[in-house]
Scaffold this motif. Structure first.
Motif, short mmCIF file in Angstrom:
data_model
loop_
_atom_site.label_atom_id
_atom_site.label_comp_id
_atom_site.label_asym_id
_atom_site.label_seq_id
_atom_site.Cartn_x
_atom_site.Cartn_y
_atom_site.Cartn_z
N LEU B 495 0.96 -1.14 0.04
CA LEU B 495 -0.02 -0.07 0.05
C LEU B 495 0.71 1.01 0.13
O LEU B 495 1.76 1.33 0.93
N ILE B 496 0.73 2.26 -1.01
CA ILE B 496 1.44 3.37 -0.89
C ILE B 496 0.47 4.40 -0.66
O ILE B 496 -0.85 4.55 -1.38
N GLN B 521 2.53 1.47 -9.50
CA GLN B 521 1.25 0.75 -9.09
C GLN B 521 1.19 -0.30 -10.15
O GLN B 521 0.98 -1.43 -9.56
N ARG B 522 1.39 -0.19 -11.40
CA ARG B 522 0.97 -1.39 -12.29
C ARG B 522 2.17 -2.29 -12.16
O ARG B 522 1.95 -3.49 -12.14
N ALA B 526 1.00 -2.95 -6.15
CA ALA B 526 0.63 -2.39 -4.62
C ALA B 526 -0.66 -1.42 -4.84
O ALA B 526 -0.97 -0.68 -5.98
N ALA B 527 -1.47 -1.22 -3.90
CA ALA B 527 -2.51 -0.44 -3.71
C ALA B 527 -2.07 0.98 -3.42
O ALA B 527 -0.99 1.20 -2.80
N VAL B 528 -2.78 2.26 -4.12
CA VAL B 528 -2.26 3.30 -3.92
C VAL B 528 -3.52 4.14 -3.38
O VAL B 528 -4.60 4.11 -4.00
N VAL B 529 -3.31 4.74 -2.15
CA VAL B 529 -4.26 5.91 -1.91
C VAL B 529 -3.72 7.16 -2.19
O VAL B 529 -2.63 7.57 -1.64
N LEU B 530 -4.48 7.98 -2.91
CA LEU B 530 -3.99 9.23 -3.35
C LEU B 530 -4.76 10.35 -2.82
O LEU B 530 -5.98 10.33 -2.96
#
Lengths: 339, 668
Positions: B495-496, B521-522, B526-530
């Motif tokens: 997770l980022i 991400q690709r 990883a999942a990304v919360v922006l």
């Protein structure tokens, strides 16, 4: 200050010869050149003042030193020997020439060479000052950091108040009064440590403590305030986001960035401590320069006073230089070097 | 300083004690020599060098004189000499201090340089120097201490005068032809008076101590006269016989010195020369676990099992600060639910103050020290950080052992808003990256640095080998932000969390950083919360968008359904994004009104005061409710029509909302 002409500090650095134009562009070279120029200017003023000191004394210093009962021809002979009858400019040139060959003159009372006296006394004073400074650093930095960690974010108000008020009061007591208190408690009442002289490691304990206690607490306060300010910075949050152990966050990320002002204050404290030895030495009968300068002032032994003032002054200037260079090294953004 | 300020200084306990002591000392200085002057001089041959007796409570000196009386009588001389020295110091300091402002530029500089040079030497050294010139004795010592303190006082005056003389009224006086002397006396000095008074008070304390020092050394007061320092010096010789002979004058010096110093500090605090401590309002130690209005919050009624592939599952997240709320707490984040699945990109948008950044920090357990974080559930990268009934997380994290740190440190990566301040300025960038591998994976220096260089190469920092050895200030803003991403890639993040990663950057650089995040991400899955205030930025990168308002989630929807946003606030945010079709003749659209202060949120829907559809129903709290497949909104009047019909063409209507080549300048 006196009416002595004062050279503007930056003057020598401004006139760098064109031959060195290649490395004038280097900020480090420029910084060191400028800083060395300032040191030279300050030293020049110091030497001039030390020379003029004997001439600024109202009346005849030789008459004052030998006493009113001394026969006039003896006074005259001593004046002649000291060169006091020559024109001022000639005397100054002679003084400088002697200074550069390491000759600081001869004591008016004992006839011993001043540089010899200083050579005997300097190690005791330097030892005291250096040990005290090391103690200050070793005690103040962990204490200040620990206090910052304990009281961060407005926690533990009681601890904070206790620390700040205790340190403020103790740091306001001058070293010679602390020394008297320490002599009373640890020397007279408890009998743990010797109260006079310089024999063995135990004799260092009380003088060092007297000299170091106030500056250590002062320094710890500064370290705490600086560390608290740094803890609010974004990069400390980054360090926490990396999930570093707290100790590593404090030692690697917080402390190095609180170092600048710690160094600045440390330098001020050290130069204060060098001169603070004068009083502490007199409390503990420490055979250093401080004892010598006081007895020489009382005996009106001006050449000795002149020499010792020079040594103290040069030591202070040297400490200032070292601190500035350390600051320039410690600050990677080199604001000091540029400024 | 005004009378009110003096009074305030005296109300301060420290100031009151100090002032009381000074009054006492002043009275002693006046009456002691009259009452006990003769007794202090009387010799008692039958009691030479005695310790404490009934006749002489503090003992006697070598001539049999009473120590107590001598210490009391010495008050007048000690104080008088110290004040005299202070006066000399102030006068000399003021003269030296204002000279640069009056003299021409050249000679003014000379004075400044001289003062700077003199300040470099400790005052005691200067005092010894002057003591030699003026001779041993009280007169010489007064002059020596006064002049020795003058340079630092002069520096103070110079700084203050320089600050004032740049101001308009001084310039006006100059133009009006006011003479130099008059300029100083009437215009400059009155305006620098306060700090000078404060420092003169502190200075008097210093002069007293210095004078005691000189007298103690035998350079000050000469017998038969005596002051505290002289008594101390005489007493020290016999400290084994009668300690009080040394201690009594020492205590007197310390008390008097401290009284002056503390009074100065107290005045300074009142005048505000030093900033006073910020005082937090009184409050209970922790916020109530379940707030009074908790039942009606937007929280889901009962915790449900999160999706099995969730890397982040939060329910009922609240972040409280001590503040002006009804229970002594304010909640900038007030009941947030959020689930992020493996590999998903989720955007959180909202205006500043909506609580989105604090939500992100709390999820990562990086909330500020004072914040108290509670949640019904807080599962982050497979680690349960809270459970059951609202555990407090912020104050003392329940679990902070190396295992938890390693887990979070390797699987959760953060990217912060301001790359300029988010790197340690005194540490080389490569080492800051390498630290992660060294601490959590126990790698050696060289291996960790090699990986750091590799990751810098991954994020396309040019010449990574060289750059790794540089300090952050040698990086540009965009490069620093990429290095920050590289720092997150040191391990294998699941997770980022990127908190406004592009806000502080140029528009062109913004695009690079967003593209980098997408690639990362690709490639890593990883999942990304922006987190961003810019809904256009979020729409480009994210599959799902969470809209926050006033500490709560108001809408949650897939990015490709942005044109069918149901919440009026989401629509307002979208409406304020200019694009290529926006009419440039018209002013940029904004969301009218301002978000509510977290300390005083209206009951019910927090957006109601700014909402054109609001009515009485909106006084009750709306809950997140499904309005369409995968779309939930907390609104009593959800908009269900297609926004295109209003002529608005928001971003992100293409599949997955990814339009890398169509990024406009956009602000919400």
């Amino acid at each position: 200050m006196t009416s002595t002409p004062v050279t503007p500090p930056a003057a020598p650095a401004a006139s760098a010869p064109s031959a060195v134009a290649g490395w004038v562009g280097n900020p480090w070279a420029r910084f060191l050149l400028r800083r060395a120029g300032r040191l030279l200017a300050s030293l020049a003023v110091l030497v001039t003042l030390a020379f003029l000191m004997i001439h600024l004394i109202p009346g005849d210093p030789v008459r004052a030193a030998l006493g009113v009962t001394a026969p006039p021809d003896l006074v005259e002979a001593r004046r002649e020997a000291l060169g006091l009858n020559d024109p001022l400019a000639v005397q100054f040139v002679d003084y400088l020439r002697a200074l550069f060959s390491g000759d600081l003159g001869v004591s008016m009372t004992s006839g011993v060479s001043v540089s010899e006296t200083i050579g005997q006394r300097l190690p005791a004073t330097a030892g005291l000052a250096v040990v005290a400074f090391v103690v200050v650093m070793l005690a103040a930095i962990p204490l200040g950091l620990a206090m910052a960690v304990l009281t961060r974010g407005g926690r533990r108000r009681g601890v904070e108040l206790g620390f700040t008020s205790t340190s403020a009061v103790v740091a306001a007591i001058p070293e010679f009064l602390l020394a008297v208190g320490l002599v009373f408690v640890f020397g007279v009442t408890l009998g743990w440590f010797p109260v006079a002289g310089r024999e063995g490691a135990a004799s260092y304990v009380l003088p060092v403590l007297a000299l170091a206690l106030g500056p250590a607490l002062l320094m710890a306060r500064i370290v705490r305030v600086e560390a608290l300010a740094v803890m609010d910075e974004d990069f400390v949050r980054t360090a926490r986001a990396k999930r570093l152990p707290p100790l590593r966050v404090y030692l690697r990320h917080v402390f190095p960035n609180a170092l600048t002002s710690t160094l600045t204050i440390g330098g001020l404290l050290l130069s204060g401590m060098i001169v603070g030895t004068v009083l502490v030495e007199n409390v503990f009968a420490w055979p250093g320069m401080g004892m010598t300068i006081v007895s020489s002032i009382l005996a009106k032994d001006y050449p000795v006073v002149q020499g010792i003032v020079l040594v103290y002054g040069a030591a202070v200037l040297l400490v200032n230089l070292v601190v500035d260079v350390l600051l320039a090294i410690a600050d990677p953004r080199s604001t000091i070097r540029e400024g | 300083m005004g009378r009110a300020q003096w009074r305030a200084a005296l109300r301060n306990p420290v100031g009151a004690v100090a002032a009381g002591l000074l009054v006492l000392l002043a009275i002693l200085a006046i009456v002691a020599p009259i009452l006990w002057g003769d007794a202090a001089e009387a010799t008692d041959p039958a009691a030479l060098s005695q310790g404490s007796t009934s006749d002489h409570p503090l003992g006697t000196d070598a001539l049999g004189r009473d120590i107590m009386f001598r210490v009391l009588v010495a008050t007048r001389y000690s104080l008088g000499l110290a004040l005299l020295a202070t006066a000399i110091c102030v006068v000399a300091g003021v003269i030296l201090g204002v000279l640069p402002a009056v003299l021409g530029r050249r000679s003014g500089r000379l004075v400044v340089a001289a003062v700077n040079l003199a300040v470099a030497f400790p005052a005691l050294l200067l005092a010894l120097f002057f003591a030699v010139i003026f001779g041993v004795g009280a007169r010489g010592a007064v002059l020596a201490i006064g002049l020795a303190g003058a340079p630092s006082f002069a520096r103070l005056v110079q700084t203050n005068v320089a600050a004032v003389s740049g101001r308009d009224f001084v310039a006006a006086a100059r133009v009006a032809g006011v003479g130099r002397f008059r300029l100083i006396v009437r215009h400059l000095l009155p305006n620098v008076g306060e700090p000078l008074v404060v420092n003169a008070t502190v200075l008097a304390g210093g002069a007293l101590l210095a004078f005691a020092g000189l007298s103690f050394l035998g350079l000050g007061v000469q017998p038969p006269a005596y002051d505290w320092g002289r008594l101390l010096g005489e007493g020290l010789d016999r400290i084994y016989i009668n300690p009080s002979a040394a201690l009594a004058p020492g205590v007197a010096v310390v008390i008097a010195g401290l009284a002056f110093t503390l009074l100065g500090e107290a005045i300074a605090q009142v005048v505000g020369i030093r900033t006073t401590r910020r005082i937090l309002p009184r409050r209970s130690a922790t916020p109530p676990a379940d707030p009074a209005d908790g039942a009606s919050t937007a929280t889901a009624p009962a915790p449900t099992e999160p999706a099995p592939d969730a890397v982040l599952a939060v329910e009922g997240l609240r972040v409280g600060f001590p503040g002006a709320g009804p229970d002594g707490w304010t909640y900038p984040v007030d009941g947030v639910d959020l689930t992020v699945r493996r590999g998903e990109t989720v955007g959180i948008v909202g205006e500043s103050g909506s609580g989105k950044s604090l939500t992100a920090l709390s999820l990562a357990r990086l909330a500020p020290e004072r914040a108290v974080v509670t949640a019904d559930r807080l599962d982050v990268v497979g680690l349960s950080l809270a459970g059951g009934d609202g555990d407090a997380l912020g104050d003392e994290p329940p679990r902070d052992d190396p295992a938890v740190r390693k887990h979070l440190g390797t699987r959760l990566a953060m990217v912060f808003q301001d790359p300029m301040t988010s790197f340690n300025p005194s540490m080389r960038v490569g080492w800051q990256l390498a630290e992660v591998a060294r601490v959590h994976e126990g790698q050696g220096r060289r291996a960790a640095l090699a990986r750091a260089i590799d990751r810098l190469r991954t994020v396309r920092v040019p010449a990574p080998q060289r750059r790794a050895h540089q300090y952050p200030h040698e990086y540009s803003g965009g490069m620093r932000q990429r290095a920050m991403v590289a720092m997150g890639l040191m391990s294998e993040p699941e997770l980022i969390i990127a908190d406004e990663p592009t806000t502080a950057l140029d528009v062109t650089v913004q695009r690079q950083v967003l593209r980098l995040l997408r690639e990362v991400q690709r490639e890593t899955g990883a999942a990304v919360v922006l987190i961003s205030h810019d809904i256009a930025v979020v729409a480009q990168l994210c599959q799902r968008i969470v809209v926050m308002y006033a500490g709560r989630v108001v809408e949650e929807l897939p990015a490709d359904r942005l044109d069918r946003a149901a919440h009026p606030y989401t629509r307002a945010l979208l409406g304020s994004v200019p694009d290529l079709t926006t009419d440039r003749e018209l002013p940029l659209a904004t969301v009218p009104g301002r978000p509510p202060d977290p300390a005083s949120r209206p009951a019910g829907c927090a957006f109601a005061p700014r909402c054109s559809f609001a009515d009485d129903v909106c006084r009750a709290d709306p809950r997140l409710a499904t309005v369409a497949p995968d779309q939930r909104a907390a609104c009593w009047h959800p908009r269900l029509d297609d926004q295109k019909q209003h002529g608005q063409e928001p971003h992100g209507q293409e599949p997955h909302g990814r339009q890398p080549h169509e990024e406009g300048v956009s602000r919400a």
